[in-house]
Design a protein around this motif. Structure first.
Motif, PDB file in Angstrom:
ATOM      1  N   ALA A 243       0.811  -1.221   0.000  1.00  0.00           N
ATOM      2  CA  ALA A 243       0.000   0.000   0.000  1.00  0.00           C
ATOM      3  C   ALA A 243       0.841   1.267   0.000  1.00  0.00           C
ATOM      4  CB  ALA A 243      -0.931   0.004   1.212  1.00  0.00           C
ATOM      5  N   VAL A 244       2.094   1.190   0.471  1.00  0.00           N
ATOM      6  CA  VAL A 244       2.958   2.381   0.457  1.00  0.00           C
ATOM      7  C   VAL A 244       3.955   2.334  -0.698  1.00  0.00           C
ATOM      8  CG1 VAL A 244       2.742   2.960   2.889  1.00  0.00           C
ATOM      9  CG2 VAL A 244       4.455   1.280   2.199  1.00  0.00           C
ATOM     10  N   GLY A 245       3.640   1.528  -1.708  1.00  0.00           N
ATOM     11  CA  GLY A 245       4.396   1.599  -2.951  1.00  0.00           C
ATOM     12  C   GLY A 245       5.413   0.515  -3.206  1.00  0.00           C
ATOM     13  N   LEU A 246       5.596  -0.426  -2.284  1.00  0.00           N
ATOM     14  CA  LEU A 246       6.578  -1.484  -2.486  1.00  0.00           C
ATOM     15  C   LEU A 246       6.010  -2.529  -3.443  1.00  0.00           C
ATOM     16  CD1 LEU A 246       9.361  -1.534  -1.060  1.00  0.00           C
ATOM     17  CD2 LEU A 246       8.487  -3.350   0.405  1.00  0.00           C
ATOM     18  N   ASP A 247       6.784  -2.937  -4.457  1.00  0.00           N
ATOM     19  CA  ASP A 247       6.333  -3.989  -5.360  1.00  0.00           C
ATOM     20  C   ASP A 247       6.151  -5.287  -4.581  1.00  0.00           C
ATOM     21  OD1 ASP A 247       6.265  -2.441  -7.649  1.00  0.00           O
ATOM     22  OD2 ASP A 247       8.342  -2.875  -8.186  1.00  0.00           O
ATOM     23  N   TRP A 248       5.270  -6.173  -5.084  1.00  0.00           N
ATOM     24  CA  TRP A 248       4.938  -7.389  -4.352  1.00  0.00           C
ATOM     25  C   TRP A 248       6.156  -8.279  -4.117  1.00  0.00           C
ATOM     26  CZ3 TRP A 248       1.697  -8.938  -0.984  1.00  0.00           C
ATOM     27  CH2 TRP A 248       0.360  -8.537  -0.988  1.00  0.00           C
ATOM     28  N   ASN A 249       7.093  -8.328  -5.059  1.00  0.00           N
ATOM     29  CA  ASN A 249       8.248  -9.198  -4.837  1.00  0.00           C
ATOM     30  C   ASN A 249       9.076  -8.721  -3.641  1.00  0.00           C
ATOM     31  OD1 ASN A 249       8.753  -7.119  -7.055  1.00  0.00           O
ATOM     32  ND2 ASN A 249      10.875  -7.669  -6.576  1.00  0.00           N
ATOM     33  N   PHE A 250       9.208  -7.386  -3.470  1.00  0.00           N
ATOM     34  CA  PHE A 250       9.906  -6.849  -2.301  1.00  0.00           C
ATOM     35  C   PHE A 250       9.060  -6.999  -1.035  1.00  0.00           C
ATOM     36  CE2 PHE A 250      12.788  -4.459  -5.178  1.00  0.00           C
ATOM     37  CZ  PHE A 250      13.986  -4.786  -4.557  1.00  0.00           C
ATOM     38  N   ALA A 251       7.742  -6.827  -1.159  1.00  0.00           N
ATOM     39  CA  ALA A 251       6.858  -6.976  -0.004  1.00  0.00           C
ATOM     40  C   ALA A 251       6.931  -8.397   0.551  1.00  0.00           C
ATOM     41  CB  ALA A 251       5.421  -6.625  -0.388  1.00  0.00           C
TER      42      ALA A 251
ATOM     43  N   PHE B   7       5.122 -17.566  -1.795  1.00  0.00           N
ATOM     44  CA  PHE B   7       4.395 -16.841  -2.840  1.00  0.00           C
ATOM     45  C   PHE B   7       3.772 -15.543  -2.332  1.00  0.00           C
ATOM     46  CE2 PHE B   7       0.745 -16.128  -5.734  1.00  0.00           C
ATOM     47  CZ  PHE B   7       1.435 -16.112  -6.940  1.00  0.00           C
ATOM     48  N   LEU B   8       3.209 -15.580  -1.110  1.00  0.00           N
ATOM     49  CA  LEU B   8       2.529 -14.407  -0.571  1.00  0.00           C
ATOM     50  C   LEU B   8       3.298 -13.730   0.555  1.00  0.00           C
ATOM     51  CD1 LEU B   8      -1.188 -15.636  -0.439  1.00  0.00           C
ATOM     52  CD2 LEU B   8      -0.060 -14.285  -2.217  1.00  0.00           C
ATOM     53  N   GLY B   9       4.397 -14.356   1.000  1.00  0.00           N
ATOM     54  CA  GLY B   9       5.213 -13.758   2.046  1.00  0.00           C
ATOM     55  C   GLY B   9       4.827 -14.227   3.430  1.00  0.00           C
ATOM     56  N   GLY B  10       5.638 -13.830   4.420  1.00  0.00           N
ATOM     57  CA  GLY B  10       5.366 -14.195   5.801  1.00  0.00           C
ATOM     58  C   GLY B  10       5.579 -15.671   6.046  1.00  0.00           C
TER      59      GLY B  10
ATOM     60  N   VAL C 103       3.622  -9.530 -11.680  1.00  0.00           N
ATOM     61  CA  VAL C 103       3.660 -10.046 -10.313  1.00  0.00           C
ATOM     62  C   VAL C 103       2.663  -9.332  -9.403  1.00  0.00           C
ATOM     63  CG1 VAL C 103       5.569  -8.500  -9.643  1.00  0.00           C
ATOM     64  CG2 VAL C 103       5.179 -10.612  -8.373  1.00  0.00           C
ATOM     65  N   ASN C 104       2.509  -8.010  -9.569  1.00  0.00           N
ATOM     66  CA  ASN C 104       1.618  -7.260  -8.679  1.00  0.00           C
ATOM     67  C   ASN C 104       0.159  -7.676  -8.848  1.00  0.00           C
ATOM     68  OD1 ASN C 104       3.715  -5.777  -7.528  1.00  0.00           O
ATOM     69  ND2 ASN C 104       3.609  -4.192  -9.097  1.00  0.00           N
ATOM     70  N   LEU C 105      -0.296  -7.837 -10.088  1.00  0.00           N
ATOM     71  CA  LEU C 105      -1.685  -8.198 -10.352  1.00  0.00           C
ATOM     72  C   LEU C 105      -1.997  -9.612  -9.869  1.00  0.00           C
ATOM     73  CD1 LEU C 105      -4.465  -7.707 -11.600  1.00  0.00           C
ATOM     74  CD2 LEU C 105      -3.540  -8.501 -13.797  1.00  0.00           C
TER      75      LEU C 105
ATOM     76  N   LEU D 100       6.705 -14.687 -12.315  1.00  0.00           N
ATOM     77  CA  LEU D 100       5.778 -13.566 -12.481  1.00  0.00           C
ATOM     78  C   LEU D 100       6.522 -12.234 -12.604  1.00  0.00           C
ATOM     79  CD1 LEU D 100       3.024 -14.626  -9.903  1.00  0.00           C
ATOM     80  CD2 LEU D 100       2.865 -14.704 -12.400  1.00  0.00           C
ATOM     81  N   LYS D 101       7.632 -12.112 -11.861  1.00  0.00           N
ATOM     82  CA  LYS D 101       8.423 -10.873 -11.933  1.00  0.00           C
ATOM     83  C   LYS D 101       8.993 -10.688 -13.331  1.00  0.00           C
ATOM     84  CE  LYS D 101      12.363 -10.481  -9.616  1.00  0.00           C
ATOM     85  NZ  LYS D 101      13.326 -10.287  -8.498  1.00  0.00           N
TER      86      LYS D 101
END
Length: 300
Positions: free
Chosen positions: A43-51, A195-198, A108-110, A102-103
């Motif tokens: 939400a603060v602009g980080l691409d999903w791969n970095f998130a 895939f989704l992190g955490g 990747v984001n979508l 995906l990257k």
């Protein structure tokens, strides 16, 4: 504040507060909080791969603090956690490889946004049904403290009766089941972790309760212990792929270290079904953040 690794400008206060909230959630529910952390970073602009990669890095430190507290409370089945770590690591690597595909494809984001929304909503929908049904039953209404009962327990008991060699006995959890069942549950959790992190506790913690039949308090603590191992591997594999901003992770950990202890101590005052019911809104919050970001295309 500018973070050169990811090229993002993010307020350190925002990161510390997010880490604190995620720490409480992790300590209380045994989940890494990625259903909040991933969307919050996105939400603060980080691409999903970095998130995804950065969330994994911050989860390791927070889980160490929370797991230590749960160990003191007797909420960890070390044998189960070590077995699950094996399956989780395999799934995490496949999830990380999918992120790389995906990257490279540029979407990747979508894709990760759509998948995360579907997973978060599905988990919340099932858990609100099960928790409400359990608390409405005669046994559920009588539960206090660490007592645990689930109306979905017959499924776990049926799975435990499956005699697929080799069988594993877990004295701390009070159950015996096929090793392959544990590994499959762990693998699926690891796949979503990569895939989704955490730590993918939003998949693994409910699976430990409903599929493996582990008492909720033990599922919470054991999942946190297992996350230390699997998220460490996930952080490593994402780091070599260039998906980790370690500076963001360190700032988030300043708040998470405090929140994790508060969450862990709080579990001893709630029965299992109430912990599961309280968990329900959290993935929905994560889904709402992702939907907002996806629809507007802007930061919060």
């Amino acid at each position: 504040m500018f973070f050169p690794i990811s090229g993002a400008h993010i307020s350190p206060i925002y990161l510390a507060v997010a880490g604190f909230v995620i720490g409480i959630l992790g300590g209380f529910f045994g989940v890494g909080g990625s259903f909040i952390a991933g969307p919050a970073l996105r939400a603060v602009g980080l691409d999903w791969n970095f998130a995804v990669g950065t969330d994994l890095a911050h989860i390791v430190g927070k889980s160490v603090v929370a797991a230590k507290r749960h160990r003191a409370l007797g909420n960890i089945d070390l044998k189960l956690g070590l077995i699950m770590a094996v399956g989780t690591i395999g799934g995490a690597e496949i999830g990380a490889q999918l992120i790389q595909i995906l990257k490279r494809a540029g979407n990747v984001n979508l894709v990760v946004s759509v998948v995360s929304i579907a997973i978060y909503v599905s988990i919340s929908s099932f858990m609100i049904w099960e928790s409400y049904k359990t608390l409405s039953s005669p046994k559920g209404r009588r539960q206090k403290g660490k007592q645990d009962h689930s109306e979905f327990g017959h499924v776990a008991r049926a799975i435990q009766r499956m005699r697929i060699w080799p069988m594993v006995t877990l004295p701390v959890s009070g159950v015996s089941m096929s090793l392959w069942v544990i590994l499959v549950v762990a693998f699926v959790g690891g796949l979503f972790s990569g895939f989704l992190g955490g730590g993918a506790g939003y998949i693994r913690m409910p699976s430990m309760v409903y599929v493996l039949g582990i008492p909720t308090h033990l599922a919470v603590g054991t999942d946190l212990f297992e996350i230390i191992i699997s998220a460490s591997y996930g952080t490593f594999t994402h780091a070599i792929k260039g998906n980790v901003d370690i500076l963001i992770a360190l700032v988030m950990n300043t708040g998470a270290a405090v929140g994790a202890q508060i969450g862990a101590i709080s579990t001893q005052y709630f029965a299992g079904p109430k912990i599961r019911l309280a968990f329900v809104p959290l993935p929905l919050i994560g889904a709402a953040i992702v939907i907002y970001t996806l629809m507007t295309g802007h930061k919060l």
